[in-house]
Design an enzyme around this catalytic site. Structure first.
Site, PDB file in Angstrom:
ATOM      1  CG  HIS A 162     -22.419  31.626  66.768  1.00  0.00           C
ATOM      2  ND1 HIS A 162     -22.350  32.220  67.964  1.00  0.00           N
ATOM      3  CD2 HIS A 162     -22.022  30.198  66.961  1.00  0.00           C
ATOM      4  CE1 HIS A 162     -21.851  31.023  68.884  1.00  0.00           C
ATOM      5  NE2 HIS A 162     -21.823  29.964  68.069  1.00  0.00           N
ATOM      6  CE  LYS A 187     -30.897  39.988  75.711  1.00  0.00           C
ATOM      7  NZ  LYS A 187     -30.040  40.948  75.102  1.00  0.00           N
ATOM      8  NE  ARG A 245     -26.891  31.726  72.072  1.00  0.00           N
ATOM      9  CZ  ARG A 245     -27.163  31.891  70.765  1.00  0.00           C
ATOM     10  NH1 ARG A 245     -28.160  31.439  70.288  1.00  0.00           N
ATOM     11  NH2 ARG A 245     -26.319  32.479  69.985  1.00  0.00           N
ATOM     12  CG  HIS A 248     -22.972  26.893  76.957  1.00  0.00           C
ATOM     13  ND1 HIS A 248     -24.154  27.406  76.476  1.00  0.00           N
ATOM     14  CD2 HIS A 248     -21.941  27.465  76.225  1.00  0.00           C
ATOM     15  CE1 HIS A 248     -23.760  28.330  75.262  1.00  0.00           C
ATOM     16  NE2 HIS A 248     -22.401  28.373  75.169  1.00  0.00           N
ATOM     17  CE1 TYR A 273     -17.562  25.687  69.638  1.00  0.00           C
ATOM     18  CE2 TYR A 273     -18.017  27.734  68.194  1.00  0.00           C
ATOM     19  CZ  TYR A 273     -18.226  26.801  69.268  1.00  0.00           C
ATOM     20  OH  TYR A 273     -19.333  27.281  70.315  1.00  0.00           O
ATOM     21  NE  ARG A 333     -24.655  28.453  71.516  1.00  0.00           N
ATOM     22  CZ  ARG A 333     -25.261  28.452  70.423  1.00  0.00           C
ATOM     23  NH1 ARG A 333     -26.286  27.812  69.814  1.00  0.00           N
ATOM     24  NH2 ARG A 333     -25.136  29.791  69.559  1.00  0.00           N
TER      25      ARG A 333
END
Length: 246
Positions: free
Chosen positions: A203, A102, A75, A177, A212, A180
């Site tokens: 994920h 984070k 990301r 993005h 996908y 990715r």
């Protein structure tokens, strides 16, 4: 910049562009058009498109950022905090440690289950990264791309404009993005297990992969060649010989 194959406007040459074993560019492009037509499948680039786009990034810092997104599926926020220390390029199996923003913001060592290890399977990319770090000599714990999202988007827009000025056009809108999504699709094209890709991409929910894999459902349906049209006259002749239903 005249040696790059135009990706959309040379249909007689697109079959020369490799996607994956047994997959040609023209077929993959057609599948993408179908899959993304409803907006349910994320827009993604195919391998030749990424290669061409990277070609139009002469600035090595820009080039290595987007090459890293392509080779790892990171990301944008994850790439922003990557440092030289994140990479292990010397071993038999090179890899990069990926942390979320984070996790990085917390103090202390992050829990082991919150560090994602992504193998670097393309030896050319590994050599480029090694060469770039030797040339630029960044500090080991200093982020390589501590820039804003807007700056990343501007770098990418510059490359797209260079490509278009050279006659290379992309049929989808490209954002950071997009790389990715492109990584995940490229791994699927190379028949990597869904659970493996899910783990590498970070994920948590297995259902996130479904957006996908529907591309390959379209591909499977297309290759089945199930006929639906028959000869009406012959069918009527056969049905005429059957007794009427009571």
């Amino acid at each position: 910049m005249n040696n790059v194959i135009p990706l959309q406007n040379s249909p007689e040459r697109v079959s020369l562009l490799p996607i994956a074993p047994g997959v040609d560019f023209a077929t993959a492009l057609s599948l993408r058009r179908m899959a993304t037509s409803t907006g349910a499948t994320p827009a993604y680039l195919l391998a030749p498109e990424v290669s061409a786009l990277l070609f139009y990034m002469p600035d090595q810092r820009h080039h290595m950022l987007f090459a890293t997104l392509w080779n790892t599926g990171m990301r944008i926020g994850e790439a922003r905090i990557v440092t030289p220390e994140s990479f292990d390029l010397d071993g038999v199996r090179p890899f990069v440690r990926v942390l979320s923003e984070k996790v990085r913001a917390r103090r202390g060592r992050p829990p082991k289950d919150e560090v994602r290890l992504v193998p670097l399977t393309d030896i050319s990319y590994v050599r480029q990264m090694e060469s770039w770090m030797i040339t630029t000599r960044p500090r080991r714990r200093e982020p390589l791309w501590a820039v804003t999202d807007e700056t990343m988007r501007n770098w990418l827009k510059q490359a797209v404009r260079r490509a278009e000025a050279d006659g290379v056009h992309f049929s989808i809108s490209v954002t950071p993005h997009t790389f990715r999504h492109s990584y995940i699709m490229h791994m699927l094209y190379h028949r990597q297990p869904r659970k493996v890709i899910q783990a590498l991409a970070g994920h948590r929910d297995p259902r996130s992969m479904e957006v996908y894999t529907r591309v390959f459902a379209l591909d499977m349906a297309a290759t089945l060649a199930v006929p639906f049209t028959g000869d009406g006259r012959d069918a009527a002749e056969i049905l005429r010989t059957l007794p009427p239903l009571k």
